[in-house]
Enzyme design. Sequence first.
Site, short mmCIF file in Angstrom:
data_model
loop_
_atom_site.label_atom_id
_atom_site.label_comp_id
_atom_site.label_asym_id
_atom_site.label_seq_id
_atom_site.Cartn_x
_atom_site.Cartn_y
_atom_site.Cartn_z
N CYS A 335 0.90 -1.42 0.02
CA CYS A 335 -0.15 -0.06 0.16
C CYS A 335 0.95 1.37 0.04
O CYS A 335 0.41 2.15 -0.77
CB CYS A 335 -1.00 0.10 1.09
SG CYS A 335 -0.71 -1.00 2.65
N ARG A 364 7.25 -10.79 5.40
CA ARG A 364 7.01 -10.44 6.87
C ARG A 364 7.70 -11.66 7.70
O ARG A 364 7.89 -12.67 7.36
CB ARG A 364 5.63 -10.70 7.09
CG ARG A 364 4.77 -9.59 6.21
CD ARG A 364 3.38 -9.83 6.44
NE ARG A 364 2.78 -8.65 5.37
CZ ARG A 364 1.40 -8.73 5.37
NH1 ARG A 364 0.54 -9.54 6.02
NH2 ARG A 364 0.83 -7.65 4.64
N GLN A 382 0.73 -11.32 -2.61
CA GLN A 382 -0.53 -10.82 -2.53
C GLN A 382 -1.32 -10.67 -3.82
O GLN A 382 -0.76 -9.85 -4.59
CB GLN A 382 -0.67 -9.70 -1.65
CG GLN A 382 -0.25 -9.98 -0.05
CD GLN A 382 -0.39 -8.61 0.54
OE1 GLN A 382 0.09 -7.42 0.22
NE2 GLN A 382 -0.98 -8.62 1.79
N ASP A 384 -2.92 -8.17 -4.54
CA ASP A 384 -3.35 -6.88 -3.77
C ASP A 384 -4.02 -5.90 -4.82
O ASP A 384 -3.70 -5.93 -6.12
CB ASP A 384 -1.94 -6.13 -3.36
CG ASP A 384 -2.17 -5.69 -2.02
OD1 ASP A 384 -3.73 -5.64 -1.54
OD2 ASP A 384 -1.47 -5.01 -1.30
N HIS A 386 -5.22 -1.58 -4.64
CA HIS A 386 -5.77 -0.40 -3.61
C HIS A 386 -6.62 0.63 -4.53
O HIS A 386 -6.44 0.99 -5.65
CB HIS A 386 -4.67 0.33 -3.17
CG HIS A 386 -3.81 -0.60 -2.28
ND1 HIS A 386 -2.74 -1.20 -2.75
CD2 HIS A 386 -4.00 -0.85 -0.93
CE1 HIS A 386 -2.32 -1.86 -1.43
NE2 HIS A 386 -3.01 -1.72 -0.29
N LYS A 470 -12.51 -3.97 8.57
CA LYS A 470 -12.32 -5.10 7.28
C LYS A 470 -13.31 -6.02 7.30
O LYS A 470 -14.32 -6.46 8.08
CB LYS A 470 -11.01 -5.73 7.37
CG LYS A 470 -10.76 -6.56 8.42
CD LYS A 470 -9.20 -7.04 8.46
CE LYS A 470 -8.99 -8.12 9.61
NZ LYS A 470 -7.84 -8.87 9.54
N HIS A 516 -8.14 -1.31 0.56
CA HIS A 516 -7.15 -2.47 0.36
C HIS A 516 -8.12 -4.00 0.17
O HIS A 516 -9.17 -4.33 0.76
CB HIS A 516 -6.33 -2.89 1.55
CG HIS A 516 -5.79 -1.72 2.39
ND1 HIS A 516 -4.40 -1.67 2.29
CD2 HIS A 516 -6.37 -0.48 2.84
CE1 HIS A 516 -4.15 -0.36 2.76
NE2 HIS A 516 -5.33 0.11 3.18
#
Length: 645
Positions: A335, A364, A382, A384, A386, A470, A516
């Site tokens: 992000c 991570r 991910q 992902d 945004h 979320k 997200h």
Amino acid sequence: MLKITLPDGSVKEFDEGTSALDVAKSISHGLARNVLSATFNEQTVEITEPLPGDGALTLHTWDSPEGKKAFWHSSAHLMAQTLEQLYPGIKLTIGPAIENGFYYDIDLNGHNLGEGDFPKIEKKMLENARAKSAFEMREVSKQAALDFYQDNPYKTELIENLQDGEITFCDHAEFTDLCRGGHLPHTGLIKAVKIMSAAGAYWRGDENNPQLTRLYGISFPKASMLTEYLELLEQAKQRDHRKLGKELGLFTFSQKVGQGLPMWLPKGAELRERLEQFLKKAQKAAGYEPVITPHIGNKKLYETSGHYAKYGKDSFQPINTPEEGEEYLLKPMNCPHHCELYKSEPRSYRDLPIRFAEFGTVYRYEQSGELHGLTRVRGFTQDDAHLFCTPDQLKDEFKKVIDLVLYIFKTLDFQEYTAQVSLRDKEDHSKYIGSDENWEKAESAIKEAVAEKDLNYKVEYGEAAFYGPKLDFMVKDALGRQWQLGTIQVDYNLPERFELEYTGADNEKHRPVMIHRAPFGSMERFVAVLLEHCAGNFPTWLTPKQIAILPISEKYMQYAHKVSDLLKNYDLRAFIDNRAEKTGRKIRDAEVSKVPYMLIVGEKEQETNSVSVRLHGGEDKGSIPLEEFAKQVQQKIDQQIAAFN
RNA sequence: GCCUGUGUAGCUCAGUUGGCCAGAGCAGCUGAUUUGUAAUCAGCUGGCCGGGGGUUCGAAUCCCUCCACAGGCUCCA
């Protein structure tokens, strides 16, 4: 007289002093034999004790969750009794029933306990069970309770938090335990027990507290049920993604590369790529734009986002450059990069919503004890994206993301899913960043979107991300186990921190809202869950090898190549098993590697330009003309993977 | 990170009261076989018994330590 209302609505009269068990007896002997617990006026009661007055009574047998709960709760008492007999001086703490069985947390007080001790505990438990000791509740004063447990700081702590008058003990045989109630009539109903595992658990779940030994067990009213349960566990093991992943050659780990760092083998990479293409296509239709950002980012970027303050010490440590004072982080999320992309040019309200999508690999540092196959790793990708939108667009955008997630679940045959709305902790706001006002706006946007989409969902407080609430999607796999996959998160905080802006119709600067979202969650976890869901039998569109061509002998190799070439023209993935093996062997190997279609080709087929089709699992479809077969498979694939709109 | 357990060939596993050169099946390689709906036959290759240290005349086996894996706790942007 007592007026007792039964679940079917009928009201029956009983004498004072009648127990739930007596009521069961009055209905049928069978019920009396099988009843395990009872709910009276929505409260759990002991089934052998007199009912306190008029009211609604529900009787629970093994078939209901309440019945199992009483059964396992009572079994926990039984185990505690047995452990005290075997290991004098241990200190009991808590021992609840859980979804599959029960556990008891014990301070072993110097004793040691491992798997080797389980059989003797099980044996002794069954001996104790056969004594048919009744479970009897009694009320005790707070002082008496504290006196009883003067050597047990855990129980005393529990009692300290209770009020005088609501403290009850449960006795069976010579054993006594602090307990709220909800028992079987006696221990004799417990016919089979199995201690599943021993594990460490912190007192009250806090790692600053002493570590106790948690003993997990399960018990059943029939020995055959235990056998069935163990078989089910065995089945689950058979479809474990770690096992299947190895067998199908999808991914691997190397100690030399590092813990928790999965590597995709060719077949796995191909599978993953196919999934990515599938999602990219749907995202394109939904107005997303692909972007690409680097794997590392300046530490300051994450200081801005707030991630460094929150996770910095527990992350992979910064990478130093030859220049002094420059530090980079392996990116733990995409992000902040996407925020900078947003800022690369001035934005107008006419540009919004902007949807940046990236299959972004992040790193991570998960605690070593937490790593697990592909579902919990230190490096993962991910799916992902945004979304930057105006506050007015938020709800609508959120709903569109829900549609996309549901489309993916449908295509991949996850029929059962539940949605969880994760909100802030009701009392403690200290672990979250951002203003109360923004949080409330975000939370209500999610709640409304979910309500309007008519999702089946539950709300969990305290489960939100630190920057916003979320919506998480959980799916059940074929064995009924729950997994969290997709997530959609609303975020007012990063736009604030990165000072994102757009110019509104009023020619003023405004702050966009961010969403997200990752429908798969991570490619690694998704593949793991999918593997377990379909037991390695991927849908044809996804599977690496779709068709095995099995020539009867070398003589038909030429025809096999003709078949292969034609299938290639239809965009189907076929391979020829050209080994000098018998057909039975070739079929077996294709079955074991879970190829959906097997084509046996020999003299007959060559002459008629056809193929003999066998499906994975054994179904024989007989001879089908070659082109027709190709068209059928193609059609089947088109059905499996309908377009998103 | 903590607790409990596991680690023998590419895979699945035998082998531990400490004792010939550590075994099997599958996979792989070589040869024979040319095969019709879930395993053709034979031969061969392959192991620092997770790494390191120790006890012992002698260690896969006993002890210490590290690593990885598993189950759980804690955590999960």
